[in-house]
Design an enzyme around this catalytic site. Structure first.
Site, PDB file in Angstrom:
ATOM      1  N   LYS A  74      -1.819 -15.939   5.843  1.00  0.00           N
ATOM      2  CA  LYS A  74      -2.403 -15.190   6.974  1.00  0.00           C
ATOM      3  C   LYS A  74      -3.756 -14.604   6.571  1.00  0.00           C
ATOM      4  O   LYS A  74      -4.103 -14.602   5.380  1.00  0.00           O
ATOM      5  CB  LYS A  74      -1.435 -14.079   7.380  1.00  0.00           C
ATOM      6  CG  LYS A  74      -1.137 -13.104   6.250  1.00  0.00           C
ATOM      7  CD  LYS A  74       0.094 -12.262   6.531  1.00  0.00           C
ATOM      8  CE  LYS A  74       0.342 -11.319   5.371  1.00  0.00           C
ATOM      9  NZ  LYS A  74       1.571 -10.532   5.557  1.00  0.00           N
ATOM     10  N   ARG A  99       8.783  -1.723  11.114  1.00  0.00           N
ATOM     11  CA  ARG A  99       7.612  -2.305  11.796  1.00  0.00           C
ATOM     12  C   ARG A  99       8.168  -3.278  12.827  1.00  0.00           C
ATOM     13  O   ARG A  99       8.724  -2.852  13.822  1.00  0.00           O
ATOM     14  CB  ARG A  99       6.669  -2.969  10.798  1.00  0.00           C
ATOM     15  CG  ARG A  99       5.971  -1.991   9.870  1.00  0.00           C
ATOM     16  CD  ARG A  99       4.831  -2.644   9.113  1.00  0.00           C
ATOM     17  NE  ARG A  99       5.142  -4.025   8.694  1.00  0.00           N
ATOM     18  CZ  ARG A  99       4.367  -4.766   7.920  1.00  0.00           C
ATOM     19  NH1 ARG A  99       3.220  -4.291   7.464  1.00  0.00           N
ATOM     20  NH2 ARG A  99       4.717  -5.985   7.600  1.00  0.00           N
ATOM     21  N   TYR A 120     -30.642   3.491  -2.044  1.00  0.00           N
ATOM     22  CA  TYR A 120     -30.403   4.586  -1.086  1.00  0.00           C
ATOM     23  C   TYR A 120     -29.891   5.832  -1.792  1.00  0.00           C
ATOM     24  O   TYR A 120     -29.028   5.760  -2.680  1.00  0.00           O
ATOM     25  CB  TYR A 120     -29.354   4.163  -0.066  1.00  0.00           C
ATOM     26  CG  TYR A 120     -29.846   3.231   1.014  1.00  0.00           C
ATOM     27  CD1 TYR A 120     -30.961   3.541   1.783  1.00  0.00           C
ATOM     28  CD2 TYR A 120     -29.177   2.048   1.281  1.00  0.00           C
ATOM     29  CE1 TYR A 120     -31.396   2.686   2.788  1.00  0.00           C
ATOM     30  CE2 TYR A 120     -29.594   1.190   2.283  1.00  0.00           C
ATOM     31  CZ  TYR A 120     -30.705   1.516   3.036  1.00  0.00           C
ATOM     32  OH  TYR A 120     -31.117   0.674   4.029  1.00  0.00           O
ATOM     33  N   MET A 139     -25.679  -2.596   2.438  1.00  0.00           N
ATOM     34  CA  MET A 139     -25.004  -3.548   3.317  1.00  0.00           C
ATOM     35  C   MET A 139     -25.149  -4.986   2.818  1.00  0.00           C
ATOM     36  O   MET A 139     -24.180  -5.748   2.775  1.00  0.00           O
ATOM     37  CB  MET A 139     -25.567  -3.437   4.735  1.00  0.00           C
ATOM     38  CG  MET A 139     -24.848  -4.314   5.746  1.00  0.00           C
ATOM     39  SD  MET A 139     -25.589  -4.256   7.382  1.00  0.00           S
ATOM     40  CE  MET A 139     -25.261  -2.575   7.875  1.00  0.00           C
TER      41      MET A 139
HETATM   42  C1  PLP Z   1       2.184 -10.517   4.324  1.00  0.00           C
HETATM   43  C2  PLP Z   1       3.632 -10.792   4.251  1.00  0.00           C
HETATM   44  C3  PLP Z   1       4.192 -11.389   3.118  1.00  0.00           C
HETATM   45  C4  PLP Z   1       3.409 -11.593   1.833  1.00  0.00           C
HETATM   46  O1  PLP Z   1       3.351 -10.327   1.191  1.00  0.00           O
HETATM   47  P1  PLP Z   1       2.628 -10.121  -0.223  1.00  0.00           P
HETATM   48  O2  PLP Z   1       2.861  -8.685  -0.506  1.00  0.00           O
HETATM   49  O3  PLP Z   1       1.190 -10.415   0.004  1.00  0.00           O
HETATM   50  O4  PLP Z   1       3.265 -11.043  -1.183  1.00  0.00           O
HETATM   51  C5  PLP Z   1       5.523 -11.747   3.158  1.00  0.00           C
HETATM   52  N1  PLP Z   1       6.264 -11.510   4.270  1.00  0.00           N
HETATM   53  C6  PLP Z   1       5.767 -10.917   5.372  1.00  0.00           C
HETATM   54  C7  PLP Z   1       6.659 -10.675   6.546  1.00  0.00           C
HETATM   55  C8  PLP Z   1       4.435 -10.518   5.402  1.00  0.00           C
HETATM   56  O5  PLP Z   1       3.960  -9.906   6.476  1.00  0.00           O
END
Ligand code: PLP
Length: 346
Positions: A38, A130, A246, A294
């Protein structure tokens, strides 16, 4: 790689990525090992990450959004994708066009998806609060007749092995799992794999560790995957007593040779590295001086006199060190890498 512009390079070591996936695979025992890709593969390029891992035998990919599935197309043979956010009403049309399963996380999502007759995954909440059905909802008959590929839950405190919530979540999931007719069960992210044993179930979902972040299974160090080289736009000689950047936060204590490089916080190089980061020319450490701005940063290259305009400065992108220096998590450092890099997959 094509580098037609003088932008910073993000070098992605795909052999290191694969080595890290294999380390989590070995630690996953008989469970199959997937990959969380992701957020554009944690900032490193989801499609390139998928292709490298698929070539090494990884079959189960996890993204958060349906737009991320679209960016993976076409999938390599045998690769399957699950969408961790499930399916919102606005996603249904896209979801029906794409070869991925939603990880359904609410009664409303289950009701909506049921009408499609397609397989799905299910997320149950065992304590992170969640996304996910409660265990009571999951056994209420709500899931009857659904074709469930994988039953998931997600740990809240996997990076803290001694946290009591780990065992509690694992016990709740273990109790629930036999009551749900899913093909497989999955609980562990990277940290969860390190917890080992009863946390592994049938499938694991490592993310951050694949990209070299956090701790490796069994405390074994992971291979760094991302590195940065930034082009030197200008080299200037600053007299003792003059300031740089800066806020004039750096005042040269000696005549100082300064390299101005094209890398700033818009590239995800954290402003918190101001006065703390480093570059390298060969083995010579060149301290970052003044504030990260930046689009550029300045380094003291007095001790690397051969460095010239147009050269590349290797940036220290050690995730643990930069996280400590900047106060940003290793996840933020990776996912915050900007869009301006020339990406170089090796
Ligand atoms: C992002 C995520 C993972 C991976 O987690 P890491 O801590 O990056 O290994 C696994 N399962 C779910 C449901 C996630 O949202």
């Amino acid at each position: 790689m094509s580098n037609r512009f003088a932008s910073a390079r993000l070098i992605v070591d795909t052999a290191a990525l694969v080595a890290n996936w294999r380390a989590f695979g070995a630690a996953s025992g008989v469970a199959e090992t997937g990959a969380a890709i992701k957020a554009d593969g944690y900032g490193l390029g989801a499609r390139a990450v998928m292709l490298a891992l698929a070539a090494a035998g990884c079959r189960e990919m996890f993204v958060a959004h349906w737009s991320e599935v679209a960016a993976l197309m076409p999938l390599p043979p045998g690769v399957r994708v699950a969408v961790l956010h499930g399916v919102a009403p606005a996603d249904v049309a896209a979801a029906l066009d794409l070869p991925a399963r939603p990880v359904l996380g609410s009664a409303a999502q289950v009701a909506e998806w049921r009408t499609t007759g397609r397989p799905c995954d299910i997320m149950v909440d065992t304590g992170i609060n969640r996304l996910g059905l409660s265990p009571a909802e999951a056994v209420s008959g709500l899931l009857d007749g659904l074709e469930i590929d994988t039953l998931h839950s997600h740990l809240a405190c996997a990076e803290q092995p001694d946290h009591p919530l780990n065992a509690l979540q694992c016990a709740r999931f273990t109790a629930l799992a036999p009551q749900i007719p899913a093909r497989r069960r999955a609980l562990a992210n990277s940290g969860g794999i390190t917890l080992g044993g009863e946390y592994l179930f049938d499938l694991t979902r490592p993310g951050i560790g694949l990209y070299g972040g956090g701790a490796g299974p069994g405390g074994v160090p992971l291979a760094p995957v991302a590195s940065i080289e930034a082009p030197v736009m200008q080299v200037r000689d600053v007299p003792a007593g003059d300031s740089v950047g800066y806020g004039a936060t750096f005042v040269a204590p000696r005549p100082t040779r300064v390299a101005v490089v094209a890398l700033g916080y818009a590239d995800g190089y954290p402003r918190g590295a101001s006065g703390r980061g480093s570059g390298f020319v060969g083995g010579t450490r060149c301290p970052l001086i003044g504030r990260v701005s930046m689009d550029m940063s300045c380094f003291d290259v007095t001790d690397a006199p051969a460095l010239a305009e147009g050269d590349l400065l290797t940036i220290d992108f050690d995730l643990a060190g930069l996280s400590a220096a900047s106060g940003r998590s290793q996840y933020e450092l990776l996912t915050g890498l900007g869009a301006r890099y020339a990406r170089d997959y090796r």
